[in-house]
Scaffold this motif. Structure first.
Motif, mmCIF file in Angstrom:
data_model
loop_
_atom_site.group_PDB
_atom_site.id
_atom_site.type_symbol
_atom_site.label_atom_id
_atom_site.label_comp_id
_atom_site.label_asym_id
_atom_site.label_seq_id
_atom_site.Cartn_x
_atom_site.Cartn_y
_atom_site.Cartn_z
ATOM 1 N N ASN A 185 0.769 -1.246 0.000
ATOM 2 C CA ASN A 185 0.000 0.000 0.000
ATOM 3 C C ASN A 185 0.796 1.289 0.000
ATOM 4 O OD1 ASN A 185 -2.438 -1.526 0.218
ATOM 5 N ND2 ASN A 185 -2.042 -1.785 2.414
ATOM 6 N N ASP A 186 2.079 1.254 0.335
ATOM 7 C CA ASP A 186 2.800 2.521 0.442
ATOM 8 C C ASP A 186 3.003 3.128 -0.944
ATOM 9 O OD1 ASP A 186 5.229 4.417 0.856
ATOM 10 O OD2 ASP A 186 4.610 3.880 2.873
ATOM 11 N N PRO A 187 2.743 4.419 -1.100
ATOM 12 C CA PRO A 187 2.886 5.044 -2.426
ATOM 13 C C PRO A 187 4.342 5.263 -2.843
ATOM 14 C CG PRO A 187 2.246 6.690 -0.804
ATOM 15 C CD PRO A 187 2.182 5.368 -0.105
ATOM 16 N N ARG A 188 5.265 5.099 -1.928
ATOM 17 C CA ARG A 188 6.672 5.392 -2.215
ATOM 18 C C ARG A 188 7.407 4.122 -2.655
ATOM 19 N NH1 ARG A 188 7.619 7.720 3.692
ATOM 20 N NH2 ARG A 188 6.339 5.848 4.032
ATOM 21 N N PRO A 189 7.897 4.071 -3.901
ATOM 22 C CA PRO A 189 8.594 2.875 -4.377
ATOM 23 C C PRO A 189 9.773 2.454 -3.496
ATOM 24 C CG PRO A 189 8.091 4.317 -6.217
ATOM 25 C CD PRO A 189 7.743 5.082 -4.969
ATOM 26 N N VAL A 190 10.518 3.427 -2.974
ATOM 27 C CA VAL A 190 11.676 3.094 -2.130
ATOM 28 C C VAL A 190 11.232 2.326 -0.886
ATOM 29 C CG1 VAL A 190 13.454 4.079 -0.620
ATOM 30 C CG2 VAL A 190 13.164 4.960 -2.931
ATOM 31 N N ILE A 191 10.125 2.722 -0.309
ATOM 32 C CA ILE A 191 9.630 2.042 0.885
ATOM 33 C C ILE A 191 9.096 0.656 0.525
ATOM 34 C CG2 ILE A 191 7.904 2.125 2.747
ATOM 35 C CD1 ILE A 191 10.242 4.113 3.076
ATOM 36 N N ARG A 192 8.365 0.538 -0.579
ATOM 37 C CA ARG A 192 7.856 -0.773 -0.998
ATOM 38 C C ARG A 192 9.009 -1.730 -1.296
ATOM 39 N NH1 ARG A 192 4.754 2.269 -4.518
ATOM 40 N NH2 ARG A 192 5.391 1.120 -6.392
ATOM 41 N N GLY A 193 9.966 -1.251 -2.069
ATOM 42 C CA GLY A 193 11.084 -2.111 -2.444
ATOM 43 C C GLY A 193 11.939 -2.520 -1.263
ATOM 44 N N THR A 194 12.171 -1.593 -0.329
ATOM 45 C CA THR A 194 12.972 -1.918 0.855
ATOM 46 C C THR A 194 12.224 -2.896 1.757
ATOM 47 O OG1 THR A 194 13.970 0.291 0.731
ATOM 48 C CG2 THR A 194 14.306 -0.934 2.764
ATOM 49 N N ALA A 195 10.892 -2.767 1.811
ATOM 50 C CA ALA A 195 10.080 -3.723 2.571
ATOM 51 C C ALA A 195 10.222 -5.128 1.984
ATOM 52 C CB ALA A 195 8.620 -3.289 2.580
ATOM 53 N N ALA A 196 10.273 -5.217 0.646
ATOM 54 C CA ALA A 196 10.471 -6.518 -0.008
ATOM 55 C C ALA A 196 11.818 -7.111 0.392
ATOM 56 C CB ALA A 196 10.385 -6.354 -1.532
ATOM 57 N N TRP A 197 12.861 -6.277 0.378
ATOM 58 C CA TRP A 197 14.192 -6.761 0.785
ATOM 59 C C TRP A 197 14.165 -7.282 2.220
ATOM 60 C CZ3 TRP A 197 17.491 -5.347 4.746
ATOM 61 C CH2 TRP A 197 18.785 -5.868 4.693
ATOM 62 N N SER A 198 13.530 -6.542 3.097
ATOM 63 C CA SER A 198 13.485 -6.921 4.506
ATOM 64 C C SER A 198 12.719 -8.230 4.706
ATOM 65 C CB SER A 198 12.848 -5.791 5.322
ATOM 66 O OG SER A 198 13.060 -5.980 6.697
ATOM 67 N N LEU A 199 11.611 -8.384 3.991
ATOM 68 C CA LEU A 199 10.857 -9.648 4.058
ATOM 69 C C LEU A 199 11.735 -10.810 3.594
ATOM 70 C CD1 LEU A 199 7.405 -8.441 2.706
ATOM 71 C CD2 LEU A 199 7.832 -9.390 4.992
ATOM 72 N N GLY A 200 12.552 -10.553 2.579
ATOM 73 C CA GLY A 200 13.466 -11.596 2.120
ATOM 74 C C GLY A 200 14.496 -11.966 3.171
ATOM 75 N N GLN A 201 14.947 -10.988 3.941
ATOM 76 C CA GLN A 201 15.912 -11.256 5.014
ATOM 77 C C GLN A 201 15.278 -12.070 6.137
ATOM 78 O OE1 GLN A 201 19.325 -10.294 4.875
ATOM 79 N NE2 GLN A 201 18.602 -9.981 2.778
ATOM 80 N N ILE A 202 14.016 -11.792 6.426
ATOM 81 C CA ILE A 202 13.320 -12.525 7.500
ATOM 82 C C ILE A 202 13.122 -13.980 7.091
ATOM 83 C CG2 ILE A 202 11.174 -12.650 8.837
ATOM 84 C CD1 ILE A 202 11.039 -9.544 8.525
ATOM 85 N N ASN A 203 12.759 -14.204 5.821
ATOM 86 C CA ASN A 203 12.824 -15.539 5.202
ATOM 87 C C ASN A 203 12.052 -16.616 5.974
ATOM 88 O OD1 ASN A 203 13.465 -17.845 3.835
ATOM 89 N ND2 ASN A 203 15.692 -17.605 3.968
#
Length: 384
Positions: free
Chosen positions: A326-344
């Motif tokens: 839902n976040d309108p900011r691509p940087v926040i969406r993309g960084t959230a994806a990276w973080s989810l990948g780290q949590i794994n």
């Protein structure tokens, strides 16, 4: 009054208004600095936050015609926090660097410099002064070094004998002629601890910094943080203290006499998840007095997301998914994806696969795919 008598009066008054150290330098051009700045430019080591006109950075008379003297000041700040809150599993916290504890130092030093300027103009009516803190054209460090405030350390900070490098710097160019102080001889010697400890190798060598690699700079950028630096960030939200913490000259240095710089522990070591829910107004209300708020909430929130990935904070999965969706900011969406990948976890894989199906922004899609690929690689390695 003679210049020496004026200087004595100014020094005495500086103590009355809470200036910890004051020094005086000639307003001659900084010729050796000019060569270093051109070299930094050639190597692309500058951050972009600096004044781009090198002549203005090295020629005080370009800022104030007929400049005779530069008055340098230093105010000490704390290195230790009383009763710091702990970052615990399930309730993780980030951290602001020590230079962003308490009231924004720009405001505090400008207040001191304004009082000093008013006093000097009472002593010498008709004189002219121009003050600056950090964002001015002159190099605070070069001025402080010439004025005998301290020596320029290998960590690219001014190190004072009295307070170590935990000092804020400011300066005033004036048409008043005052006797200059002697610079302090460099005292780092063979010590190279700061260079060796720098997390990203930004300290290329003693006294030379590649600003583009410096975590203090990286935490202030607004775009995607290059992936090679994300794990180096740890839980830093703003700034980095590593090169100061390892410095032997800072051992035992901790000063709490400037009330404005006293930190509120919950503000400078905040819980990460609540940070991600703040509106612009709420962010300004809670963090607006800190120096670390000057770039707004986006870099701080991006860094908080990276910190959650660093901690592999499973309690943040749903919040990160909401940001990814839902976040309108691509940087926040993309960084959230990276973080989810780290949590794994199985849950994060499902959420990333789902997001991949509807995300349209190229950079965010790339982050999602990279996160899924990283998870697949980790699973392959763990199965061997």
């Amino acid at each position: 009054m003679t210049g020496a008598q004026l200087k004595e009066k100014i020094m005495a008054y500086s103590k009355d208004i809470g200036i910890d150290k004051i020094g005086f330098a000639s307003a001659d051009p900084f010729l050796s600095l000019k060569d270093r700045l051109h070299e930094q430019q050639r190597l692309n080591y500058q951050s972009g936050f600096e004044e781009k006109d090198i002549e203005k950075r090295v020629t005080p008379a370009k800022l104030l015609p007929e400049a005779k003297t530069i008055v340098a000041i230093a105010l000490a700040y704390p290195s230790k926090m009383k009763n710091p809150p702990k970052s615990t599993k399930g309730d993780r916290r980030g951290v602001f660097c020590r230079a962003s504890w308490g009231e924004d130092y720009h405001r505090v030093l400008k207040d001191r410099l304004q009082k000093l300027e008013e006093y000097m103009l009472e002593l010498v009516p008709g004189a002219r002064c121009q003050s600056m803190v950090d964002t001015g054209e002159l190099s605070d460090r070069a001025v402080a070094e010439r004025a005998g405030i301290g020596w320029s350390g290998k960590n690219c900070a001014i190190i004072t004998p009295e307070f170590g490098s935990y000092v804020y710097l400011g300066e005033m160019v004036t048409t008043i002629s005052l006797p200059p102080d002697n610079p302090i001889t460099e005292q780092c010697g063979t010590c190279n601890k700061c260079v060796d400890a720098c997390p990203t190798g930004a300290l290329v060598q003693g006294g030379q910094l590649d600003s583009n690699k410096c975590i203090a700079y990286l935490t202030q950028t607004k775009d995607f943080l290059p992936e090679r630096y994300r794990k180096k960030l740890g839980n830093r939200l703003y700034g980095c203290d590593t090169c100061q913490q390892v410095c032997p000259e800072n051992k035992g240095m901790d000063f709490h006499h400037q009330e404005e710089f006293e930190p509120d522990p919950d503000t400078v070591k905040p819980k990460l998840l609540p940070l991600l829910e703040l509106s612009n107004k709420e962010f300004k209300q809670k963090y607006g007095r800190l120096a670390g708020s000057w770039r707004g909430k986006k870099p701080i929130q991006r860094n908080a997301i990276i910190a959650l990935g660093h901690f592999k904070a499973e309690e943040s999965i749903e919040t990160l998914d909401q940001l990814l969706n839902n976040d309108p900011r691509p940087v926040i969406r993309g960084t959230a994806a990276w973080s989810l990948g780290q949590i794994n976890t199985k849950r994060t894989i499902t959420l990333l696969e789902k997001a991949k199906g509807y995300e349209t922004e190229g950079e965010v899609l790339k982050e999602i795919e990279n996160a899924l690929n990283q998870i697949a690689e980790d699973q392959m390695l763990s199965s061997k």
